[in-house]
Design an enzyme around this catalytic site. Structure first.
Site, PDB file in Angstrom:
ATOM      1  N   GLU A  47       0.553  -1.435  -0.224  1.00  0.00           N
ATOM      2  CA  GLU A  47      -0.082   0.068   0.344  1.00  0.00           C
ATOM      3  C   GLU A  47       0.942   0.826   0.203  1.00  0.00           C
ATOM      4  OE1 GLU A  47      -1.582   0.316   4.020  1.00  0.00           O
ATOM      5  OE2 GLU A  47      -2.878   1.965   3.486  1.00  0.00           O
ATOM      6  N   ASN A 110      -6.953   6.454  -2.120  1.00  0.00           N
ATOM      7  CA  ASN A 110      -6.043   5.674  -1.170  1.00  0.00           C
ATOM      8  C   ASN A 110      -5.837   4.073  -2.396  1.00  0.00           C
ATOM      9  OD1 ASN A 110      -4.238   3.130  -0.153  1.00  0.00           O
ATOM     10  ND2 ASN A 110      -4.643   3.660   1.916  1.00  0.00           N
ATOM     11  N   LYS A 127      -9.302   2.540  -1.571  1.00  0.00           N
ATOM     12  CA  LYS A 127      -9.816   1.470  -0.191  1.00  0.00           C
ATOM     13  C   LYS A 127     -11.074   2.279   0.228  1.00  0.00           C
ATOM     14  CE  LYS A 127      -6.956   1.454   4.419  1.00  0.00           C
ATOM     15  NZ  LYS A 127      -5.908   1.841   5.012  1.00  0.00           N
ATOM     16  N   GLU A 146      -6.016   9.256   7.453  1.00  0.00           N
ATOM     17  CA  GLU A 146      -6.506   8.386   6.268  1.00  0.00           C
ATOM     18  C   GLU A 146      -7.979   9.354   6.426  1.00  0.00           C
ATOM     19  OE1 GLU A 146      -4.992   4.648   6.423  1.00  0.00           O
ATOM     20  OE2 GLU A 146      -5.264   4.214   5.136  1.00  0.00           O
ATOM     21  N   CYS A 172      -4.380  -2.756   3.231  1.00  0.00           N
ATOM     22  CA  CYS A 172      -4.516  -3.206   4.458  1.00  0.00           C
ATOM     23  C   CYS A 172      -5.900  -3.429   5.633  1.00  0.00           C
ATOM     24  CB  CYS A 172      -4.185  -1.089   4.125  1.00  0.00           C
ATOM     25  SG  CYS A 172      -2.967  -1.732   6.530  1.00  0.00           S
ATOM     26  N   ASN A 197       0.095  -1.191   5.214  1.00  0.00           N
ATOM     27  CA  ASN A 197       1.353  -0.281   6.512  1.00  0.00           C
ATOM     28  C   ASN A 197       0.519   0.005   7.855  1.00  0.00           C
ATOM     29  OD1 ASN A 197       2.874   1.554   4.932  1.00  0.00           O
ATOM     30  ND2 ASN A 197       1.536   1.711   3.510  1.00  0.00           N
TER      31      ASN A 197
HETATM   32  N1  ING Z   1      -3.049  -0.111   8.649  1.00  0.00           N
HETATM   33  C1  ING Z   1      -4.127  -0.059   9.727  1.00  0.00           C
HETATM   34  C2  ING Z   1      -4.256  -1.624   9.762  1.00  0.00           C
HETATM   35  O1  ING Z   1      -5.204  -1.471   9.664  1.00  0.00           O
HETATM   36  C3  ING Z   1      -4.776  -0.601  12.089  1.00  0.00           C
HETATM   37  C4  ING Z   1      -4.065   0.827  10.581  1.00  0.00           C
HETATM   38  C5  ING Z   1      -3.514  -0.791  13.045  1.00  0.00           C
HETATM   39  C6  ING Z   1      -5.744  -0.144  12.354  1.00  0.00           C
HETATM   40  C7  ING Z   1      -4.289  -1.672  13.713  1.00  0.00           C
HETATM   41  C8  ING Z   1      -6.640  -1.137  13.634  1.00  0.00           C
HETATM   42  C9  ING Z   1      -5.280  -1.784  14.247  1.00  0.00           C
HETATM   43  O2  ING Z   1      -3.306  -2.131   8.944  1.00  0.00           O
HETATM   44  C10 ING Z   1      -3.597   0.358   7.863  1.00  0.00           C
HETATM   45  N2  ING Z   1      -3.155   1.351   6.690  1.00  0.00           N
HETATM   46  O3  ING Z   1      -4.646   0.668   7.244  1.00  0.00           O
END
Ligand code: ING
Length: 314
Positions: A47, A110, A127, A146, A172, A197
């Protein structure tokens, strides 16, 4: 004759603010050449692969924000990747921040694209599940904006005939939502490409930090098995701008088994020969939707509209 796609999951280590798109494309080309040397048909990148994960920074100046976006695809900096992949006869997929003009308005997504071996963009995904927040939240060690920088994707979850199979994409956070895989599963997807990410630390829920890698594989393995599809999960990882991000890029079979996994937090290529005909046994038995799935009986309550479940007499 099996319908086999030799897939290279091209994990990227940290991309810092000072790295140019040329620096990154050079790293992507190095992974592309390695993939070609290992007989790959398709190379999958993460991503937002062209820049540092900028939603971690609160910005107000639109020009500063738009410096992270691509107004054209391919553009000057990405054209070499398209040219070399075509020359070598490889398909590829990567994520980027898309600046799109439509009806006289500017839109920001995205986005991820799928490019076939002839160098044609055959699929685009924007996304849908945008995590994080839209306003500055200084309590966080780092932000996740985001919702500030992107619109919710407006293309749905598509599945495209490419490289001899049915290929879909998600990005993601999408991978955490079962609907993502099921909407593609209902379109007979055989391979889902997913860049991510993912910081180790999630400020709203720090108690889950120790499970970040487990949850990463849990959701992709479940999505693969429950829809009889390959899933290719590819990380941008490592300590990027001082924020540790998980790696463990993985190539996951329709059985839910991990057939290849990255073991570093840097640029790394993992490769597997993915036989698309391994999807059919799951799609035709355990997850034969026509034979066993009964959405008309689920009593699905339409969320937040207060709608009564069907047959409730409400
Ligand atoms: N990053 C993370 C993901 O969903 C996140 C954001 C991290 C959400 C941990 C919930 C828990 O993997 C992106 N870019 O969506």
């Amino acid at each position: 004759m099996t319908r086999e796609i030799v897939v290279g999951a091209a994990q990227l280590g940290p991309i810092e603010k000072e790295h140019t798109r040329r620096d990154v494309v050079d790293r992507m080309l190095a992974l592309l050449h390695r993939a070609h040397g290992m007989g790959c048909d398709l190379v999958v990148y993460p991503e937002l692969a062209l820049t540092s994960f900028f939603p971690r920074w609160y910005m107000e100046d639109q020009a500063e924000i738009d410096a992270y976006f691509e107004p054209a695809m391919p553009g000057n900096e990405t054209q070499p990747l398209f040219d070399e992949a075509k020359r070598l006869g490889l398909g590829f997929s990567f994520g980027y921040a898309e600046l799109a003009e439509a009806d006289g308005e500017t839109h920001r997504f995205n986005t991820s694209i799928l490019v076939d071996k002839a160098g044609t963009i055959v699929g685009k995904y924007r996304k849908i599940h945008l995590p994080g927040h839209a306003e500055n939240e200084p309590y966080r060690e780092f932000q996740h904006l985001e919702k500030r920088y992107f619109e919710v994707g407006d293309l749905g979850f598509g599945v495209w005939p490419a490289l001899g199979g049915n290929i879909g994409m998600c990005i993601c956070n999408d991978r955490r939502w079962p609907e993502t895989y099921r909407v593609m599963g209902l379109q007979n997807v055989e391979m889902v490409l997913c860049g991510y990410n993912t910081p180790v630390h999630n400020p709203p829920a720090p108690e889950m930090d120790n499970l970040s890698n487990f949850h990463n594989h849990l959701v992709m393995q479940s999505g693969a098995y429950q829809n009889g599809t390959w899933v290719i999960g590819v990380a941008k990882c490592g300590p990027e701008a001082g924020v540790p991000m998980i790696g463990q890029s993985a190539i996951i079979a329709p059985s839910g088994e991990i057939v290849a996994q990255a073991t570093s937090l840097d640029d790394e290529l993992i490769v597997a020969a993915c036989d698309l005909d391994r999807c059919a046994p799951y799609k035709s038995t355990v997850f034969n939707f026509a034979a066993h799935r009964r959405p008309e009986h689920y009593g699905l309550i339409v969320e937040r509209t207060g709608a009564e479940p069907p047959g409730s007499g409400g």
